[in-house]
Design a protein around this motif. Structure first.
Motif, mmCIF file in Angstrom:
data_model
loop_
_atom_site.group_PDB
_atom_site.id
_atom_site.type_symbol
_atom_site.label_atom_id
_atom_site.label_comp_id
_atom_site.label_asym_id
_atom_site.label_seq_id
_atom_site.Cartn_x
_atom_site.Cartn_y
_atom_site.Cartn_z
ATOM 1 N N THR A 13 79.481 -32.055 78.422
ATOM 2 C CA THR A 13 80.246 -33.048 78.842
ATOM 3 C C THR A 13 81.410 -32.796 79.517
ATOM 4 O OG1 THR A 13 81.803 -32.935 76.848
ATOM 5 C CG2 THR A 13 79.697 -34.403 76.450
ATOM 6 N N THR A 14 81.949 -33.564 80.301
ATOM 7 C CA THR A 14 83.020 -33.412 81.121
ATOM 8 C C THR A 14 84.471 -33.649 80.545
ATOM 9 O OG1 THR A 14 83.047 -35.785 82.054
ATOM 10 C CG2 THR A 14 81.671 -33.731 83.214
ATOM 11 N N ARG A 15 84.407 -33.935 79.481
ATOM 12 C CA ARG A 15 85.694 -33.934 78.415
ATOM 13 C C ARG A 15 86.226 -32.460 78.086
ATOM 14 N NH1 ARG A 15 87.968 -38.651 79.733
ATOM 15 N NH2 ARG A 15 86.467 -40.349 79.676
ATOM 16 N N ASP A 16 87.438 -32.242 77.490
ATOM 17 C CA ASP A 16 87.858 -31.324 77.118
ATOM 18 C C ASP A 16 87.064 -30.922 75.813
ATOM 19 O OD1 ASP A 16 90.100 -31.239 78.617
ATOM 20 O OD2 ASP A 16 91.553 -32.127 77.258
ATOM 21 N N GLN A 17 86.445 -29.484 76.245
ATOM 22 C CA GLN A 17 85.755 -29.116 74.993
ATOM 23 C C GLN A 17 85.829 -27.645 74.855
ATOM 24 O OE1 GLN A 17 82.076 -29.849 76.973
ATOM 25 N NE2 GLN A 17 82.209 -28.459 78.736
ATOM 26 N N PHE A 18 86.740 -27.067 75.605
ATOM 27 C CA PHE A 18 87.076 -25.614 75.106
ATOM 28 C C PHE A 18 88.254 -25.546 74.345
ATOM 29 C CE2 PHE A 18 84.800 -25.858 79.357
ATOM 30 C CZ PHE A 18 83.849 -25.173 78.835
ATOM 31 N N GLY A 19 87.937 -24.690 73.146
ATOM 32 C CA GLY A 19 89.180 -24.497 72.237
ATOM 33 C C GLY A 19 89.241 -23.045 71.707
ATOM 34 N N LEU A 20 90.311 -23.016 70.972
ATOM 35 C CA LEU A 20 90.595 -21.530 70.367
ATOM 36 C C LEU A 20 90.818 -21.841 68.879
ATOM 37 C CD1 LEU A 20 90.710 -18.289 70.837
ATOM 38 C CD2 LEU A 20 93.198 -18.686 71.364
ATOM 39 N N LEU A 21 89.961 -21.241 68.146
ATOM 40 C CA LEU A 21 90.579 -21.598 66.710
ATOM 41 C C LEU A 21 91.057 -20.274 65.882
ATOM 42 C CD1 LEU A 21 89.927 -23.484 64.000
ATOM 43 C CD2 LEU A 21 87.775 -22.189 63.619
ATOM 44 N N GLY A 22 92.087 -20.282 65.603
ATOM 45 C CA GLY A 22 92.991 -19.340 64.812
ATOM 46 C C GLY A 22 92.894 -19.356 63.508
#
Length: 53
Positions: free
Chosen positions: A2-11
């Motif tokens: 998709t073109t929505r925010d989709q990249f994240g970092l899980l800590g």
């Protein structure tokens, strides 16, 4: 994809393991660095546009 925010970092805090984990969206600079863009690359558009491209 998709073109929505989709990249994240899980800590995860090892002391609290799954009780409290953290999450944040990656910013466009972090996304470009992970994709090995050259340092001379000049992105255009706003933050959302850069992350979606």
């Amino acid at each position: 994809m998709t073109t929505r925010d989709q990249f994240g970092l899980l800590g995860v805090d090892p002391d609290r393991l799954l009780a409290e984990c953290t999450f944040r969206m990656l910013n466009p600079d972090e996304i470009r660095n992970s994709m090995a863009f050259r340092s001379t690359f000049k992105p255009i558009g706003d933050k959302r546009t850069q992350a979606a491209s």
